[in-house]
Design a protein around this motif. Structure first.
Motif, PDB file in Angstrom:
ATOM      1  N   ARG A  44       0.833  -1.204   0.000  1.00 21.65           N
ATOM      2  CA  ARG A  44       0.000   0.000   0.000  1.00 21.65           C
ATOM      3  C   ARG A  44       0.871   1.260   0.000  1.00 21.65           C
ATOM      4  NH1 ARG A  44      -5.128  -0.777   1.039  1.00 21.65           N
ATOM      5  NH2 ARG A  44      -5.374   1.329   1.834  1.00 21.65           N
ATOM      6  N   TYR A  45       2.170   1.092   0.209  1.00 22.84           N
ATOM      7  CA  TYR A  45       3.151   2.176   0.179  1.00 22.84           C
ATOM      8  C   TYR A  45       2.808   3.312   1.157  1.00 22.84           C
ATOM      9  CZ  TYR A  45       5.289  -0.314  -3.627  1.00 22.84           C
ATOM     10  OH  TYR A  45       5.915  -1.279  -4.379  1.00 22.84           O
ATOM     11  N   THR A  46       2.418   2.927   2.380  1.00 27.45           N
ATOM     12  CA  THR A  46       2.398   3.927   3.457  1.00 27.45           C
ATOM     13  C   THR A  46       3.827   4.254   3.864  1.00 27.45           C
ATOM     14  OG1 THR A  46       2.068   2.117   5.025  1.00 27.45           O
ATOM     15  CG2 THR A  46       0.115   3.340   4.326  1.00 27.45           C
ATOM     16  N   SER A  47       4.774   3.449   3.423  1.00 31.00           N
ATOM     17  CA  SER A  47       6.191   3.780   3.533  1.00 31.00           C
ATOM     18  C   SER A  47       6.912   3.147   2.355  1.00 31.00           C
ATOM     19  CB  SER A  47       6.797   3.238   4.834  1.00 31.00           C
ATOM     20  OG  SER A  47       6.968   1.825   4.776  1.00 31.00           O
ATOM     21  N   TYR A  48       8.082   3.701   2.049  1.00 34.28           N
ATOM     22  CA  TYR A  48       9.015   3.042   1.134  1.00 34.28           C
ATOM     23  C   TYR A  48      10.417   3.257   1.680  1.00 34.28           C
ATOM     24  CZ  TYR A  48      11.931   1.476  -2.594  1.00 34.28           C
ATOM     25  OH  TYR A  48      12.880   0.773  -3.285  1.00 34.28           O
ATOM     26  N   PRO A  49      11.207   2.195   1.797  1.00 39.80           N
ATOM     27  CA  PRO A  49      10.814   0.796   1.640  1.00 39.80           C
ATOM     28  C   PRO A  49       9.730   0.404   2.649  1.00 39.80           C
ATOM     29  CG  PRO A  49      13.217   1.025   1.631  1.00 39.80           C
ATOM     30  CD  PRO A  49      12.651   2.330   2.063  1.00 39.80           C
ATOM     31  N   THR A  50       9.004  -0.663   2.351  1.00 37.74           N
ATOM     32  CA  THR A  50       7.924  -1.094   3.227  1.00 37.74           C
ATOM     33  C   THR A  50       8.505  -1.751   4.484  1.00 37.74           C
ATOM     34  OG1 THR A  50       7.727  -3.323   2.294  1.00 37.74           O
ATOM     35  CG2 THR A  50       6.529  -1.548   1.175  1.00 37.74           C
ATOM     36  N   ALA A  51       7.623  -2.013   5.430  1.00 38.67           N
ATOM     37  CA  ALA A  51       8.054  -2.577   6.717  1.00 38.67           C
ATOM     38  C   ALA A  51       8.741  -3.933   6.572  1.00 38.67           C
ATOM     39  CB  ALA A  51       6.857  -2.689   7.658  1.00 38.67           C
ATOM     40  N   LEU A  52       8.518  -4.626   5.453  1.00 37.19           N
ATOM     41  CA  LEU A  52       9.185  -5.908   5.243  1.00 37.19           C
ATOM     42  C   LEU A  52      10.698  -5.757   5.135  1.00 37.19           C
ATOM     43  CD1 LEU A  52       6.923  -7.863   2.716  1.00 37.19           C
ATOM     44  CD2 LEU A  52       7.005  -8.039   5.208  1.00 37.19           C
ATOM     45  N   SER A  53      11.159  -4.562   4.819  1.00 38.03           N
ATOM     46  CA  SER A  53      12.604  -4.318   4.683  1.00 38.03           C
ATOM     47  C   SER A  53      13.256  -3.913   6.000  1.00 38.03           C
ATOM     48  CB  SER A  53      12.857  -3.225   3.631  1.00 38.03           C
ATOM     49  OG  SER A  53      12.448  -3.644   2.348  1.00 38.03           O
ATOM     50  N   PHE A  54      12.452  -3.656   7.048  1.00 41.05           N
ATOM     51  CA  PHE A  54      13.042  -3.298   8.335  1.00 41.05           C
ATOM     52  C   PHE A  54      13.818  -4.498   8.873  1.00 41.05           C
ATOM     53  CE2 PHE A  54       9.265  -0.244   9.406  1.00 41.05           C
ATOM     54  CZ  PHE A  54       9.544   0.480   8.265  1.00 41.05           C
ATOM     55  N   HIS A  55      14.928  -4.238   9.581  1.00 44.67           N
ATOM     56  CA  HIS A  55      15.754  -5.340  10.094  1.00 44.67           C
ATOM     57  C   HIS A  55      16.124  -5.091  11.551  1.00 44.67           C
ATOM     58  CE1 HIS A  55      19.334  -2.773   9.779  1.00 44.67           C
ATOM     59  NE2 HIS A  55      18.883  -2.414   8.589  1.00 44.67           N
ATOM     60  N   ASP A  56      16.425  -6.184  12.268  1.00 49.19           N
ATOM     61  CA  ASP A  56      16.663  -6.079  13.706  1.00 49.19           C
ATOM     62  C   ASP A  56      18.082  -5.661  14.056  1.00 49.19           C
ATOM     63  OD1 ASP A  56      18.011  -8.407  13.122  1.00 49.19           O
ATOM     64  OD2 ASP A  56      16.673  -9.721  14.255  1.00 49.19           O
ATOM     65  N   GLN A  57      18.926  -5.375  13.064  1.00 52.11           N
ATOM     66  CA  GLN A  57      20.236  -4.790  13.366  1.00 52.11           C
ATOM     67  C   GLN A  57      20.102  -3.297  13.676  1.00 52.11           C
ATOM     68  OE1 GLN A  57      20.153  -6.993  10.408  1.00 52.11           O
ATOM     69  NE2 GLN A  57      20.547  -8.494  12.028  1.00 52.11           N
ATOM     70  N   PHE A  58      18.930  -2.758  13.386  1.00 54.67           N
ATOM     71  CA  PHE A  58      18.635  -1.356  13.690  1.00 54.67           C
ATOM     72  C   PHE A  58      17.951  -1.317  15.054  1.00 54.67           C
ATOM     73  CE2 PHE A  58      16.253   2.526  13.806  1.00 54.67           C
ATOM     74  CZ  PHE A  58      16.930   3.422  13.002  1.00 54.67           C
ATOM     75  N   GLY A  59      18.548  -0.586  16.016  1.00 55.61           N
ATOM     76  CA  GLY A  59      18.011  -0.592  17.369  1.00 55.61           C
ATOM     77  C   GLY A  59      17.844   0.789  17.957  1.00 55.61           C
ATOM     78  N   ALA A  60      17.712   0.825  19.303  1.00 53.07           N
ATOM     79  CA  ALA A  60      17.419   2.065  20.013  1.00 53.07           C
ATOM     80  C   ALA A  60      18.502   3.122  19.790  1.00 53.07           C
ATOM     81  CB  ALA A  60      17.237   1.779  21.497  1.00 53.07           C
ATOM     82  N   ALA A  61      19.754   2.713  19.765  1.00 53.96           N
ATOM     83  CA  ALA A  61      20.842   3.682  19.571  1.00 53.96           C
ATOM     84  C   ALA A  61      20.759   4.333  18.194  1.00 53.96           C
ATOM     85  CB  ALA A  61      22.190   2.987  19.748  1.00 53.96           C
ATOM     86  N   ASP A  62      20.377   3.553  17.192  1.00 59.57           N
ATOM     87  CA  ASP A  62      20.248   4.096  15.836  1.00 59.57           C
ATOM     88  C   ASP A  62      19.108   5.112  15.768  1.00 59.57           C
ATOM     89  OD1 ASP A  62      22.217   2.313  14.361  1.00 59.57           O
ATOM     90  OD2 ASP A  62      20.899   0.812  15.250  1.00 59.57           O
ATOM     91  N   PHE A  63      18.012   4.796  16.444  1.00 63.56           N
ATOM     92  CA  PHE A  63      16.877   5.722  16.424  1.00 63.56           C
ATOM     93  C   PHE A  63      17.205   6.991  17.210  1.00 63.56           C
ATOM     94  CE2 PHE A  63      12.348   6.713  17.894  1.00 63.56           C
ATOM     95  CZ  PHE A  63      12.082   7.451  16.760  1.00 63.56           C
ATOM     96  N   THR A  64      17.889   6.832  18.336  1.00 60.95           N
ATOM     97  CA  THR A  64      18.308   7.993  19.121  1.00 60.95           C
ATOM     98  C   THR A  64      19.162   8.943  18.275  1.00 60.95           C
ATOM     99  OG1 THR A  64      18.255   6.766  21.203  1.00 60.95           O
ATOM    100  CG2 THR A  64      19.637   8.733  21.129  1.00 60.95           C
ATOM    101  N   ALA A  65      20.111   8.378  17.535  1.00 60.43           N
ATOM    102  CA  ALA A  65      20.968   9.194  16.672  1.00 60.43           C
ATOM    103  C   ALA A  65      20.150   9.904  15.598  1.00 60.43           C
ATOM    104  CB  ALA A  65      22.051   8.325  16.036  1.00 60.43           C
ATOM    105  N   ALA A  66      19.147   9.206  15.063  1.00 56.69           N
ATOM    106  CA  ALA A  66      18.291   9.810  14.029  1.00 56.69           C
ATOM    107  C   ALA A  66      17.487  10.973  14.595  1.00 56.69           C
ATOM    108  CB  ALA A  66      17.360   8.749  13.454  1.00 56.69           C
ATOM    109  N   LEU A  67      16.959  10.814  15.809  1.00 53.86           N
ATOM    110  CA  LEU A  67      16.206  11.898  16.445  1.00 53.86           C
ATOM    111  C   LEU A  67      17.095  13.126  16.608  1.00 53.86           C
ATOM    112  CD1 LEU A  67      14.311   9.860  19.208  1.00 53.86           C
ATOM    113  CD2 LEU A  67      13.257  11.003  17.248  1.00 53.86           C
ATOM    114  N   GLU A  68      18.318  12.921  17.054  1.00 57.48           N
ATOM    115  CA  GLU A  68      19.226  14.046  17.271  1.00 57.48           C
ATOM    116  C   GLU A  68      19.621  14.706  15.950  1.00 57.48           C
ATOM    117  OE1 GLU A  68      22.322  12.246  19.590  1.00 57.48           O
ATOM    118  OE2 GLU A  68      21.146  12.352  21.455  1.00 57.48           O
ATOM    119  N   ARG A  69      19.860  13.897  14.911  1.00 61.49           N
ATOM    120  CA  ARG A  69      20.182  14.472  13.589  1.00 61.49           C
ATOM    121  C   ARG A  69      19.026  15.300  13.052  1.00 61.49           C
ATOM    122  NH1 ARG A  69      21.887   9.281  12.310  1.00 61.49           N
ATOM    123  NH2 ARG A  69      20.085   9.011  10.910  1.00 61.49           N
ATOM    124  N   SER A  70      17.818  14.865  13.354  1.00 62.99           N
ATOM    125  CA  SER A  70      16.642  15.525  12.774  1.00 62.99           C
ATOM    126  C   SER A  70      16.468  16.954  13.275  1.00 62.99           C
ATOM    127  CB  SER A  70      15.379  14.715  13.088  1.00 62.99           C
ATOM    128  OG  SER A  70      14.972  14.868  14.442  1.00 62.99           O
TER     129      SER A  70
END
Length: 476
Positions: free
Chosen positions: A37-63
């Motif tokens: 349905r492309y509510t995102s691209y890439p879709t959620a099937l491409s999300f992987h578990d090597q991406f964690g809390a530290a990665d999201f924290t860094a993204a929030l700060e970059r934003s």
């Protein structure tokens, strides 16, 4: 009640409201495959578990450097009753006290998230989904709003878009008045179908008077926009029966309508196993229902925004589409472009700049992560430059129903026709079949192609799995 159309001008490179498609059932059935349905691209099937809390924290700060406004999504997973068609992340209970531990964890997530965000950024958009957000008591709703305001600073601007999903069986006029006092200015009511036979088959008995009473009060209170959710493809639905529901809905005069295609996937969603597959309408009947839906709603003055969304010409969705600023996110189409979306709660997904981050879908795992003092991110993805380019192009196609390759070339400093040469080759069949027109740098979906816009978007998808049947719903 008839809806009055607005006269609107549109520049040459903006999507114009479509003419009704010349209905070609054979063509639609041939292209009615499974796809995102492309509510995102890439879709959620491409999300992987090597991406964690530290990665999201860094993204929030970059934003924070972008100073983009914020959009907050709050997931409330509780429902008093399970609707058999439902594919959402939910917990069935009648005990509102069970929500208290969850709300405590939700506040902990707000604190941890806000520590990494510049909270002077304006919160332009707020959306509560579920589950059933109105499962919460009025005092619990007030508590969540107070916590959101304390952590992020909510807006009182008239242009804010603060929405909540409502089950008319779990709300009354006092609920609406309370929601208005909390700052919500848009509501979405789940209706699905007004036929009592269909309602009984999906375990959602909801007389029209419940919806009508809430809509009357919402109009009186001045809620800016009301959305009704309908679903076609449910057990015992027929073209004639759904037409009767549409007549009643048009009379109720909502600003927006979402008419979703029911995806029967009992192997993935346990509640759907309670639906007797032999009671579902045939593929031919579903197409007839869709045809009737488009004809009746457009004749009543609604603009077919795309896929399953319709809006009055004066609604912000239709205006955003005319102006080329419509956006697509995990809640569907949105008139607030260029916000960083922060998802809060179990299963919630965030879209922050070049990153997607998702919380656990399991409540125990969500709570455990927060009890350890860290964000609950369990998987996600940082987009490559190619992902960002393709996300931009797919989003513009889904929102504008067209792509200006010259604009893409300028935005990304690429030669877009050469960059997407393989994609243009994959679209040759759609060109021959009249789903899309290619004139110079402009690729534009035809009226019939708009109904198959998910298929056209798939041509740009570099992550698409070879087998989409088990993971995605059918396009039509």
């Amino acid at each position: 009640m008839a809806v009055h159309a607005l006269a609107a001008t549109s520049t040459a490179n903006r999507a114009a409201p479509p003419n009704n498609p010349v209905w070609d059932e054979a063509l639609l059935r041939r292209y009615d495959k499974s796809g995102p349905r492309y509510t995102s691209y890439p879709t959620a099937l491409s999300f992987h578990d090597q991406f964690g809390a530290a990665d999201f924290t860094a993204a929030l700060e970059r934003s924070n450097a972008t100073q983009k406004p914020l959009s907050l999504y709050v997931h409330v997973p509780f429902c008093r009753k399970i609707c058999f068609y439902c594919a959402c992340n939910k917990i069935a209970t009648k005990n509102t006290a069970l929500a208290e531990p969850y709300l405590s964890r939700l506040d902990r997530e707000m604190v941890l998230t806000s520590q990494h965000l510049d909270t002077t950024r304006n919160v332009e958009q707020l959306h509560w989904g579920g589950g059933t957000p109105t499962f919460l008591t009025l005092s619990q709703m007030s508590d969540v709003i107070d916590r959101l305001d304390a952590r992020f600073g909510l807006s009182s601007s008239p242009s804010r878009d603060y929405a909540i999903e409502i089950d008319p069986r779990e709300a009354d006029v006092f609920t609406l008045r309370h929601l208005q006092s909390l700052g919500f200015n848009r509501i979405s009511l789940g209706v699905q179908d007004l036929d009592p036979v269909v309602q009984k088959a999906i375990n959602r008995v909801q007389p029209r008077v419940l919806t009508e009473t809430l809509m009357d009060e919402a109009h009186r209170l001045g809620f800016r926009s009301l959305n009704l959710d309908l679903i076609y493809g449910l057990p015992h639905q027929t073209q004639a029966g759904f037409a009767d529901t549409l007549r009643q809905v048009i009379d109720l005069n909502p600003a927006r309508l979402s008419v979703f295609n029911y995806a029967h996937m009992p192997q993935r969603f346990a509640p759907q196993r309670r639906i007797n597959e032999s009671d579902l309408p045939s593929a031919e009947e579903k197409l007839d229902i869709l045809h009737t839906t488009i004809d009746m709603l457009t004749s009543a003055g609604y603009v077919h925004i795309g896929m399953d969304h319709f809006a009055r010409p004066d609604d912000s969705l239709a205006i955003a589409q005319r102006e080329g600023t419509l956006q697509r996110n995990f809640q569907g189409y949105s008139s607030h472009a260029q916000c960083d979306l922060v998802g809060l709660g179990v299963s919630a997904i965030s879209r922050v700049n070049d990153v997607y981050a998702q919380n656990p879908t399991d409540l125990a795992n969500y709570e455990q992560a927060l009890d350890q003092g860290q964000l609950a991110t369990v998987k996600g993805l940082r987009l490559s430059t190619d992902d960002l380019i393709r996300r931009d192009v797919i989003e513009r196609l889904m929102c504008d129903m067209q792509i200006d390759l010259a604009d893409v070339s300028k935005r990304w400093n690429i030669d877009a026709p050469r960059y997407f040469a393989a994609t243009l080759t994959r679209l040759q069949g759609a060109l021959r079949d009249g789903l899309v027109e290619h004139n110079g740098d402009l690729l534009r979906a035809t009226p019939i192609g708009r109904l198959l816009i998910r298929h056209l978007a798939m041509a740009f998808d570099a992550h698409l799995p070879s087998d989409t049947t088990q993971r995605y719903s059918r396009i039509v």
